[in-house]
Design a protein around this motif. Structure first.
Motif, PDB file in Angstrom:
ATOM      1  N   PRO A  18      66.296  81.040  25.073  1.00  0.00           N
ATOM      2  CA  PRO A  18      67.499  81.067  26.779  1.00  0.00           C
ATOM      3  C   PRO A  18      68.558  81.219  25.954  1.00  0.00           C
ATOM      4  CG  PRO A  18      65.890  79.128  26.025  1.00  0.00           C
ATOM      5  CD  PRO A  18      65.556  79.359  24.465  1.00  0.00           C
ATOM      6  N   LEU A  19      68.969  81.984  27.412  1.00  0.00           N
ATOM      7  CA  LEU A  19      70.669  82.599  26.807  1.00  0.00           C
ATOM      8  C   LEU A  19      71.173  81.357  26.932  1.00  0.00           C
ATOM      9  CD1 LEU A  19      70.860  85.268  28.902  1.00  0.00           C
ATOM     10  CD2 LEU A  19      69.864  85.409  26.789  1.00  0.00           C
ATOM     11  N   SER A  20      72.845  81.255  26.387  1.00  0.00           N
ATOM     12  CA  SER A  20      73.916  79.744  26.034  1.00  0.00           C
ATOM     13  C   SER A  20      74.255  80.906  27.592  1.00  0.00           C
ATOM     14  CB  SER A  20      74.618  80.633  25.142  1.00  0.00           C
ATOM     15  OG  SER A  20      75.222  81.650  24.992  1.00  0.00           O
ATOM     16  N   ASP A  21      75.288  80.068  28.147  1.00  0.00           N
ATOM     17  CA  ASP A  21      76.277  80.216  28.614  1.00  0.00           C
ATOM     18  C   ASP A  21      77.285  81.398  28.186  1.00  0.00           C
ATOM     19  OD1 ASP A  21      74.899  78.276  30.306  1.00  0.00           O
ATOM     20  OD2 ASP A  21      76.991  76.880  30.897  1.00  0.00           O
ATOM     21  N   ALA A  22      77.300  81.561  26.839  1.00  0.00           N
ATOM     22  CA  ALA A  22      77.740  82.432  26.952  1.00  0.00           C
ATOM     23  C   ALA A  22      78.037  84.111  26.353  1.00  0.00           C
ATOM     24  CB  ALA A  22      78.514  81.668  25.841  1.00  0.00           C
ATOM     25  N   GLN A  23      76.590  84.054  26.713  1.00  0.00           N
ATOM     26  CA  GLN A  23      75.102  85.329  26.695  1.00  0.00           C
ATOM     27  C   GLN A  23      75.516  85.402  27.846  1.00  0.00           C
ATOM     28  OE1 GLN A  23      72.419  83.594  24.430  1.00  0.00           O
ATOM     29  NE2 GLN A  23      72.598  85.065  22.397  1.00  0.00           N
ATOM     30  N   ILE A  24      75.073  84.890  29.032  1.00  0.00           N
ATOM     31  CA  ILE A  24      75.132  84.563  30.479  1.00  0.00           C
ATOM     32  C   ILE A  24      76.339  85.344  31.170  1.00  0.00           C
ATOM     33  CG2 ILE A  24      74.743  83.521  33.379  1.00  0.00           C
ATOM     34  CD1 ILE A  24      72.826  81.286  31.724  1.00  0.00           C
ATOM     35  N   GLU A  25      77.505  84.969  30.275  1.00  0.00           N
ATOM     36  CA  GLU A  25      78.397  85.454  30.651  1.00  0.00           C
ATOM     37  C   GLU A  25      79.127  87.077  30.986  1.00  0.00           C
ATOM     38  OE1 GLU A  25      83.648  83.719  30.918  1.00  0.00           O
ATOM     39  OE2 GLU A  25      82.027  82.816  29.514  1.00  0.00           O
ATOM     40  N   LYS A  26      78.445  87.184  29.210  1.00  0.00           N
ATOM     41  CA  LYS A  26      78.145  88.709  29.125  1.00  0.00           C
ATOM     42  C   LYS A  26      77.306  89.389  30.230  1.00  0.00           C
ATOM     43  CE  LYS A  26      79.655  87.797  24.444  1.00  0.00           C
ATOM     44  NZ  LYS A  26      79.599  88.252  23.303  1.00  0.00           N
ATOM     45  N   GLN A  27      76.078  88.888  30.453  1.00  0.00           N
ATOM     46  CA  GLN A  27      75.809  89.817  30.862  1.00  0.00           C
ATOM     47  C   GLN A  27      75.946  89.723  32.413  1.00  0.00           C
ATOM     48  OE1 GLN A  27      73.050  91.301  30.079  1.00  0.00           O
ATOM     49  NE2 GLN A  27      73.135  91.079  28.004  1.00  0.00           N
ATOM     50  N   ILE A  28      77.097  88.284  32.934  1.00  0.00           N
ATOM     51  CA  ILE A  28      77.606  88.793  34.447  1.00  0.00           C
ATOM     52  C   ILE A  28      78.443  89.600  35.032  1.00  0.00           C
ATOM     53  CG2 ILE A  28      78.798  87.587  35.834  1.00  0.00           C
ATOM     54  CD1 ILE A  28      76.784  84.724  35.193  1.00  0.00           C
ATOM     55  N   GLN A  29      78.943  89.992  32.981  1.00  0.00           N
ATOM     56  CA  GLN A  29      80.280  90.230  32.748  1.00  0.00           C
ATOM     57  C   GLN A  29      80.016  92.138  33.324  1.00  0.00           C
ATOM     58  OE1 GLN A  29      83.437  89.279  33.099  1.00  0.00           O
ATOM     59  NE2 GLN A  29      84.164  91.947  33.240  1.00  0.00           N
ATOM     60  N   TYR A  30      78.719  92.265  33.245  1.00  0.00           N
ATOM     61  CA  TYR A  30      78.871  93.846  33.212  1.00  0.00           C
ATOM     62  C   TYR A  30      77.993  93.945  34.549  1.00  0.00           C
ATOM     63  CZ  TYR A  30      75.564  97.716  32.256  1.00  0.00           C
ATOM     64  OH  TYR A  30      74.494  98.561  32.598  1.00  0.00           O
ATOM     65  N   ILE A  31      77.956  92.688  35.063  1.00  0.00           N
ATOM     66  CA  ILE A  31      77.263  93.227  36.709  1.00  0.00           C
ATOM     67  C   ILE A  31      78.645  94.249  37.172  1.00  0.00           C
ATOM     68  CG2 ILE A  31      76.461  91.824  38.488  1.00  0.00           C
ATOM     69  CD1 ILE A  31      74.466  90.768  36.646  1.00  0.00           C
ATOM     70  N   LEU A  32      80.054  93.122  36.903  1.00  0.00           N
ATOM     71  CA  LEU A  32      80.881  93.148  37.076  1.00  0.00           C
ATOM     72  C   LEU A  32      81.924  94.242  37.269  1.00  0.00           C
ATOM     73  CD1 LEU A  32      82.479  89.652  36.691  1.00  0.00           C
ATOM     74  CD2 LEU A  32      81.246  90.653  39.109  1.00  0.00           C
ATOM     75  N   ASN A  33      81.615  94.673  35.798  1.00  0.00           N
ATOM     76  CA  ASN A  33      82.614  96.263  35.127  1.00  0.00           C
ATOM     77  C   ASN A  33      82.091  97.064  35.877  1.00  0.00           C
ATOM     78  OD1 ASN A  33      84.198  95.015  33.535  1.00  0.00           O
ATOM     79  ND2 ASN A  33      82.698  94.810  31.434  1.00  0.00           N
ATOM     80  N   GLN A  34      80.861  96.840  35.984  1.00  0.00           N
ATOM     81  CA  GLN A  34      79.446  98.152  36.844  1.00  0.00           C
ATOM     82  C   GLN A  34      80.079  98.051  38.129  1.00  0.00           C
ATOM     83  OE1 GLN A  34      77.557 100.617  35.085  1.00  0.00           O
ATOM     84  NE2 GLN A  34      78.785  99.388  33.499  1.00  0.00           N
ATOM     85  N   GLY A  35      81.065  97.339  38.377  1.00  0.00           N
ATOM     86  CA  GLY A  35      80.946  97.553  40.136  1.00  0.00           C
ATOM     87  C   GLY A  35      79.742  96.733  40.991  1.00  0.00           C
ATOM     88  N   TYR A  36      78.678  95.989  40.775  1.00  0.00           N
ATOM     89  CA  TYR A  36      77.533  95.485  41.387  1.00  0.00           C
ATOM     90  C   TYR A  36      77.416  94.399  42.127  1.00  0.00           C
ATOM     91  CZ  TYR A  36      74.845  98.776  38.595  1.00  0.00           C
ATOM     92  OH  TYR A  36      73.958  99.774  37.801  1.00  0.00           O
ATOM     93  N   ILE A  37      77.156  93.693  43.300  1.00  0.00           N
ATOM     94  CA  ILE A  37      77.214  92.761  43.949  1.00  0.00           C
ATOM     95  C   ILE A  37      76.575  91.695  42.477  1.00  0.00           C
ATOM     96  CG2 ILE A  37      77.311  91.194  45.721  1.00  0.00           C
ATOM     97  CD1 ILE A  37      77.774  94.176  47.082  1.00  0.00           C
ATOM     98  N   PRO A  38      77.510  90.113  42.043  1.00  0.00           N
ATOM     99  CA  PRO A  38      75.762  89.236  41.620  1.00  0.00           C
ATOM    100  C   PRO A  38      75.887  88.301  42.893  1.00  0.00           C
ATOM    101  CG  PRO A  38      78.623  88.136  41.494  1.00  0.00           C
ATOM    102  CD  PRO A  38      78.196  89.793  41.912  1.00  0.00           C
TER     103      PRO A  38
END
Length: 109
Positions: A18-38
């Motif tokens: 299971p991903l930690s909140d810090a790991q989830i945060e990195k994945q979300i940062q990738y989404i935002l960096n790519q210009g995707y809408i979470p």
């Protein structure tokens, strides 16, 4: 070499612990960096035949930081602790879902 225990695998990153909140945060940062809408979705089951998940609120069109998205993930977790929860990234140019990953699996034991 270790054999993985027999366990149902769900989606992207499901072979990891299971991903930690810090790991989830990195994945979300990738989404935002790519210009995707979470967006955040939840469902009682994660069966491969289950194509429709319920969306938690509206997609986070104006999200600028990972903390905003992670805050909504936490709110969804507290509201639906017995459901599967995933984060989705939508591409507004291609008009489709680009990625998704499970951020919460309920304890059903």
């Amino acid at each position: 070499m270790q054999t993985l225990p027999k366990e149902r695998r769900y989606e992207t990153l499901s072979y990891l612990p299971p991903l930690s909140d810090a790991q989830i945060e990195k994945q979300i940062q990738y989404i935002l960096n790519q210009g995707y809408i979470p967006a955040i979705e939840f469902n009682e089951t994660s069966e491969p035949t289950e194509f429709y998940w319920t969306m938690w609120k509206l997609p986070l069109f104006g999200a600028k930081s990972t903390r905003e998205v992670l805050g909504e993930v936490q709110a969804c977790r507290s509201q639906y602790p017995t459901h599967y929860i995933r984060v989705v990234g939508f591409d507004n140019i291609k008009q489709c879902q680009i990625l998704s990953f499970i951020v919460h699996k309920p304890n059903r034991y």
